[in-house]
Design an enzyme around this catalytic site. Sequence first.
Site, PDB file in Angstrom:
ATOM      1  N   HIS A   1       0.831  -1.205   0.000  1.00  0.00           N
ATOM      2  CA  HIS A   1       0.000   0.000   0.000  1.00  0.00           C
ATOM      3  C   HIS A   1       0.863   1.252   0.000  1.00  0.00           C
ATOM      4  O   HIS A   1       0.377   2.344   0.209  1.00  0.00           O
ATOM      5  CB  HIS A   1      -0.912  -0.033   1.223  1.00  0.00           C
ATOM      6  CG  HIS A   1      -0.169  -0.337   2.487  1.00  0.00           C
ATOM      7  ND1 HIS A   1       0.461  -1.547   2.688  1.00  0.00           N
ATOM      8  CD2 HIS A   1       0.098   0.403   3.562  1.00  0.00           C
ATOM      9  CE1 HIS A   1       1.065  -1.536   3.851  1.00  0.00           C
ATOM     10  NE2 HIS A   1       0.862  -0.367   4.403  1.00  0.00           N
ATOM     11  N   CYS A   2       2.168   1.084  -0.219  1.00  0.00           N
ATOM     12  CA  CYS A   2       3.042   2.266  -0.160  1.00  0.00           C
ATOM     13  C   CYS A   2       3.871   2.408  -1.431  1.00  0.00           C
ATOM     14  O   CYS A   2       3.734   3.352  -2.185  1.00  0.00           O
ATOM     15  CB  CYS A   2       4.008   2.152   1.003  1.00  0.00           C
ATOM     16  SG  CYS A   2       3.240   1.576   2.460  1.00  0.00           S
ATOM     17  N   ILE A   3       4.775   1.428  -1.625  1.00  0.00           N
ATOM     18  CA  ILE A   3       5.788   1.603  -2.679  1.00  0.00           C
ATOM     19  C   ILE A   3       5.184   1.815  -4.046  1.00  0.00           C
ATOM     20  O   ILE A   3       5.627   2.694  -4.787  1.00  0.00           O
ATOM     21  CB  ILE A   3       6.782   0.408  -2.656  1.00  0.00           C
ATOM     22  CG1 ILE A   3       7.395   0.256  -1.265  1.00  0.00           C
ATOM     23  CG2 ILE A   3       7.891   0.634  -3.688  1.00  0.00           C
ATOM     24  CD1 ILE A   3       8.059   1.493  -0.713  1.00  0.00           C
TER      25      ILE A   3
ATOM     26  N   ILE B   1       2.400   3.149  -4.662  1.00  0.00           N
ATOM     27  CA  ILE B   1       1.431   4.265  -4.596  1.00  0.00           C
ATOM     28  C   ILE B   1       2.122   5.624  -4.421  1.00  0.00           C
ATOM     29  O   ILE B   1       1.866   6.580  -5.151  1.00  0.00           O
ATOM     30  CB  ILE B   1       0.497   4.055  -3.364  1.00  0.00           C
ATOM     31  CG1 ILE B   1      -0.123   2.669  -3.350  1.00  0.00           C
ATOM     32  CG2 ILE B   1      -0.519   5.184  -3.255  1.00  0.00           C
ATOM     33  CD1 ILE B   1      -1.347   2.480  -4.167  1.00  0.00           C
ATOM     34  N   ASP B   2       3.035   5.676  -3.455  1.00  0.00           N
ATOM     35  CA  ASP B   2       3.534   6.983  -3.003  1.00  0.00           C
ATOM     36  C   ASP B   2       4.174   7.837  -4.099  1.00  0.00           C
ATOM     37  O   ASP B   2       3.932   9.037  -4.161  1.00  0.00           O
ATOM     38  CB  ASP B   2       4.518   6.784  -1.834  1.00  0.00           C
ATOM     39  CG  ASP B   2       3.834   6.097  -0.646  1.00  0.00           C
ATOM     40  OD1 ASP B   2       4.531   5.544   0.205  1.00  0.00           O
ATOM     41  OD2 ASP B   2       2.587   6.097  -0.616  1.00  0.00           O
TER      42      ASP B   2
END
Length: 424
Positions: A259-261, A263-264
């Site tokens: 949910h991070c790499i 997306i961010d």
Amino acid sequence: AVIGVVGLGYVGLPLAVEKAKAGYNVIGFDVQESKVDEVNQGINYIGDVVDEELKELVADKKLKATTDYSFIKEVDAVAICVPTPLDIYKQPNTNYVESSAHEISDHIHEGMLVVLESTTYPGTTEELLKPILEQSGLNCGEDFFLAYSPERVDPGNKQFKTKNTPKVVGGVTENCTEVAATMYENVLESDIHQVSSPSVAEMEKILENTFRNINIGLANEMAVLCNKMGIDVWEVIDAAATKPYGFMPFYPGPGLGGHCIPIDPWYLTWKAREYNYHTKLIETAGEINNEMPNYVIQRIMEILNKEEKALNGSNILVLGVAYKKDIDDYRESPVLPILEKLDGAGAVWSVVDPYVKNFKYKNDFQSPIESVTAEMLESADLVLIATDHSDFNYETIVTHSKVVYDTRNTINKEIKGNGNIHSL
Ligand code: SAJ
């Protein structure tokens, strides 16, 4: 003192537990009734939170959860740890941040500290959050304090947890930074690194994760090229990793999950457009990472062709659906597009995952098989290692499989197959 944590997920729940263990009274806020009920029963739904600790803190009334945001008026400090996903156009979705800010604004009082922890584009705290909180009539920096401090939770990481991971803090004003840094110093054992503004802190978090995204993209590009050149990319990376300075190994894989790499970096791409800047490197790395599921399907077709089989009608056993090893989270997992492409090619697939109990696939839920058996391996035309869970018995897999396609280089050199192992 009473501390509030808004959002009881991968970031919020461990933070709430640490704050309660540090002696604060903690009120956790979440819109999901189920999460609130589980916390109040001392049931932890996040692997990194220790069951007993949570039970004890709840029993000792150090930690409670609620869906009633009016309790915000009782807290001295509140951390916002809500999701910051992308919408289907890869545009930032800051709705959860905004709705939390409105709830806090309705119940904010003199002296309160508000800290945003969710990963977001530089400017969010000062351009989005601050005006909403000032709708209360209170002034930021005088009546209440506002800062940004990025979370650095690495799900499944046994060494670095919320408590011992250095924390960056940037306040809207000097005293906002001071107040926020003091709160974290009382809660965490790790170094608290103060920066001059929320934008610096917002941007450094995006840099951390974009750095990973781009280097994984490089590893994936190397994997595709090495395969064409008949060079073992894993051997190449291990050799490069012997350089004791200035190099850090990243590994290719079936794609980028979590949910991070994935997306961010797109939060930054979106914000950069406001300044007429095109983040070419981020977009190119994203294309390479997003192409990996297609590459996996193409390799599966090649491997089956060697067995004089078509993908259409073949039985593919997929080991792992979680986005990385030894966790139960499948958000953005690259296995999901791989399954869709297998469907599209007419293959018959089944998924084994000891961690993920069920996952949303197209419009319904699929329940992975808990553990793999020799019969399942023998009846598969190809076994795909998609997630390198430690629980899989790789000896058994190699022994009983006709063909193994190992996208994670998990099968170590000692386990000699009958030449039936293919790497990414
Ligand atoms: N991956 C690769 N090759 C690699 C490393 C990772 O393909 O060399 C893949 C993984 O399989 C996974 C995805 O990338 O699908 C993301 O993996 P990750 O290791 O970055 O793990 P996350 O997303 O759970 O957590 C990361 C944190 N991880 C590390 O720094 C090791 C950290 O960047 C942040 O604290 C966290 O994102 C966050 O919440 O921002």
